[in-house]
Design an enzyme around this catalytic site. Structure first.
Site, PDB file in Angstrom:
ATOM      1  N   ASP A 247      24.825  -1.580 -39.169  1.00 33.32           N
ATOM      2  CA  ASP A 247      25.658  -2.731 -38.800  1.00 33.32           C
ATOM      3  C   ASP A 247      26.552  -3.052 -40.002  1.00 33.32           C
ATOM      4  O   ASP A 247      26.475  -2.381 -41.040  1.00 33.32           O
ATOM      5  CB  ASP A 247      24.758  -3.924 -38.425  1.00 33.32           C
ATOM      6  CG  ASP A 247      25.470  -4.943 -37.540  1.00 33.32           C
ATOM      7  OD1 ASP A 247      26.695  -4.834 -37.338  1.00 33.32           O
ATOM      8  OD2 ASP A 247      24.792  -5.873 -37.050  1.00 33.32           O
TER       9      ASP A 247
ATOM     10  N   GLU B 264      18.101  -9.347 -34.198  1.00 32.65           N
ATOM     11  CA  GLU B 264      18.422  -7.962 -33.837  1.00 32.65           C
ATOM     12  C   GLU B 264      17.404  -6.975 -34.423  1.00 32.65           C
ATOM     13  O   GLU B 264      17.040  -5.994 -33.777  1.00 32.65           O
ATOM     14  CB  GLU B 264      19.846  -7.623 -34.313  1.00 32.65           C
ATOM     15  CG  GLU B 264      20.885  -8.428 -33.543  1.00 32.65           C
ATOM     16  CD  GLU B 264      22.315  -8.225 -34.052  1.00 32.65           C
ATOM     17  OE1 GLU B 264      22.577  -7.219 -34.732  1.00 32.65           O
ATOM     18  OE2 GLU B 264      23.163  -9.087 -33.772  1.00 32.65           O
TER      19      GLU B 264
ATOM     20  N   HIS C 251      21.714  -8.170 -40.381  1.00 31.56           N
ATOM     21  CA  HIS C 251      21.853  -9.593 -40.727  1.00 31.56           C
ATOM     22  C   HIS C 251      20.724 -10.391 -40.079  1.00 31.56           C
ATOM     23  O   HIS C 251      20.091  -9.920 -39.123  1.00 31.56           O
ATOM     24  CB  HIS C 251      23.203 -10.123 -40.243  1.00 31.56           C
ATOM     25  CG  HIS C 251      23.433  -9.811 -38.801  1.00 31.56           C
ATOM     26  ND1 HIS C 251      22.892 -10.556 -37.789  1.00 31.56           N
ATOM     27  CD2 HIS C 251      24.089  -8.777 -38.206  1.00 31.56           C
ATOM     28  CE1 HIS C 251      23.215 -10.011 -36.636  1.00 31.56           C
ATOM     29  NE2 HIS C 251      23.939  -8.933 -36.840  1.00 31.56           N
TER      30      HIS C 251
ATOM     31  N   GLU D  55      27.550  -6.658 -41.073  1.00 29.42           N
ATOM     32  CA  GLU D  55      27.437  -7.974 -41.707  1.00 29.42           C
ATOM     33  C   GLU D  55      26.548  -7.962 -42.952  1.00 29.42           C
ATOM     34  O   GLU D  55      26.731  -8.773 -43.860  1.00 29.42           O
ATOM     35  CB  GLU D  55      26.909  -9.007 -40.699  1.00 29.42           C
ATOM     36  CG  GLU D  55      27.891  -9.364 -39.583  1.00 29.42           C
ATOM     37  CD  GLU D  55      27.853  -8.410 -38.407  1.00 29.42           C
ATOM     38  OE1 GLU D  55      27.245  -7.321 -38.514  1.00 29.42           O
ATOM     39  OE2 GLU D  55      28.438  -8.732 -37.353  1.00 29.42           O
TER      40      GLU D  55
ATOM     41  N   HIS E 113      23.438 -14.349 -36.703  1.00 31.82           N
ATOM     42  CA  HIS E 113      23.647 -14.390 -35.244  1.00 31.82           C
ATOM     43  C   HIS E 113      22.698 -13.391 -34.598  1.00 31.82           C
ATOM     44  O   HIS E 113      22.067 -12.586 -35.287  1.00 31.82           O
ATOM     45  CB  HIS E 113      25.111 -14.079 -34.874  1.00 31.82           C
ATOM     46  CG  HIS E 113      25.527 -12.662 -35.135  1.00 31.82           C
ATOM     47  ND1 HIS E 113      25.841 -12.191 -36.395  1.00 31.82           N
ATOM     48  CD2 HIS E 113      25.666 -11.592 -34.309  1.00 31.82           C
ATOM     49  CE1 HIS E 113      26.171 -10.915 -36.331  1.00 31.82           C
ATOM     50  NE2 HIS E 113      26.067 -10.507 -35.074  1.00 31.82           N
TER      51      HIS E 113
ATOM     52  N   HIS F 270      28.074  -1.715 -35.061  1.00 29.29           N
ATOM     53  CA  HIS F 270      28.818  -2.966 -35.251  1.00 29.29           C
ATOM     54  C   HIS F 270      30.020  -3.035 -34.299  1.00 29.29           C
ATOM     55  O   HIS F 270      30.722  -2.052 -34.104  1.00 29.29           O
ATOM     56  CB  HIS F 270      29.282  -3.069 -36.701  1.00 29.29           C
ATOM     57  CG  HIS F 270      30.186  -4.240 -36.963  1.00 29.29           C
ATOM     58  ND1 HIS F 270      29.734  -5.550 -36.938  1.00 29.29           N
ATOM     59  CD2 HIS F 270      31.517  -4.307 -37.208  1.00 29.29           C
ATOM     60  CE1 HIS F 270      30.751  -6.360 -37.193  1.00 29.29           C
ATOM     61  NE2 HIS F 270      31.846  -5.642 -37.348  1.00 29.29           N
TER      62      HIS F 270
HETATM   63 ZN   LIG Z   1      27.644  -6.424 -36.574  1.00 27.56          ZN
END
Ligand SMILES: [Zn+2]
Length: 270
Positions: free
Chosen positions: A8, A136, A106, A10, A118, A62
């Site tokens: 990802d 996640e 993240h 972030e 998030h 992502h």
């Molecule tokens: Zn992402």
């Protein structure tokens, strides 16, 4: 030995704002982050190969799943690029893999002092699996657990590292930054971040056989708390779900793969 690497953006060293992770509006800052994301993916691949991995499948995970720079990726890897993908960040992961590495991840929605916290979208306040709040990392770890594969390395900020360690016994973590708010953090030097990721990936893959996969007890109860009633109004169109109050939906599924499919459908609906 087969390793699955989900990447990802972030949680990559240097990333602090959502706009600079946006392929359409992020401009040069976004492109710089693609290079950093590719460098951290390469560090993890190098570590995995050093530990004996013979195959590494890298899932670009992502936004539209098309951020990693193919030419710059380590040649030992195969790149899974683009979407849609029903199993999203861990598409094509199955029981033939020995370990999962999560790089650039993240923390879950609602985590204090965590960069761009998030859970899949900005519309979700929280997700619970069998009454346990997960982000996640947890959702992907449960998917991997369905195939008996452990998540052995998680990298991102310090809040994410703590979240991963609380959920996954024995998991290796690398904190490349420490957030002071959702959009500000103190960072390691990017090269140092890559060195740590390479080192921990190697150790983690070597230990893979000793780590336990995260398995959800069955049937799986999943709940989504949205931020707005309209999100729940739309998610409620999924026939399997029950509306509970203004912003919450709940459902049950025979196994976690099925639970994730319903979860992901709700998310796209909302
Ligand atoms: Zn992402």
């Amino acid at each position: 030995m087969k390793v699955f690497l989900s990447v990802d953006m972030e949680g990559i060293c240097g990333v602090v704002g959502e706009k600079e992770t946006d392929p359409e509006n992020g401009g040069e800052a976004y492109r710089a982050n693609c290079r950093r994301m590719t460098a951290e993916a390469n560090a993890a691949i190098e570590g995995a190969v050093k530990a004996g991995a013979t195959e590494v499948l890298v899932a670009d995970s992502h936004w539209n799943f098309d951020n990693l720079i193919p030419e710059e990726l380590n040649e030992a890897a195969t790149l899974l690029r683009g979407g849609p993908r029903p199993f999203s960040m861990v598409q094509d992961l199955d029981g033939s893999f020995d370990a999962v590495l999560c790089v650039g991840y993240h923390a879950m929605a609602g985590t204090p002092r965590a960069i761009i916290d998030h859970t899949f979208t900005g519309r979700i306040r929280s997700v619970e699996v069998n009454n346990r709040a997960v982000g996640e990392t947890g959702l992907n770890a449960y998917l991997a657990g369905e195939f008996g594969v452990p998540v052995v390395l998680v990298t991102g900020d310090t809040a994410l590292a703590a979240e991963a360690r609380a959920l996954l016994k024995g998991v290796h973590t690398v904190a490349v930054k420490e957030a002071v708010s959702t959009n500000a953090a103190k960072h390691l030097h990017p090269r140092k971040a890559c060195d740590l990721i390479r080192m921990e990936a190697e150790k983690a893959v070597r230990e893979a056989a000793e780590l336990e996969p995260l398995v959800a007890s069955k049937p799986v109860a999943l709940a989504i708390e949205f931020k707005h009633t309209e999100n729940a109004d739309l998610a409620e169109l999924e026939p399997q779900v029950t509306r509970v109050g203004g912003t919450r939906i709940e459902f049950s599924a025979p196994d976690f793969r099925e639970a994730f499919r319903i979860f992901y459908a709700c998310l796209h609906m909302a």
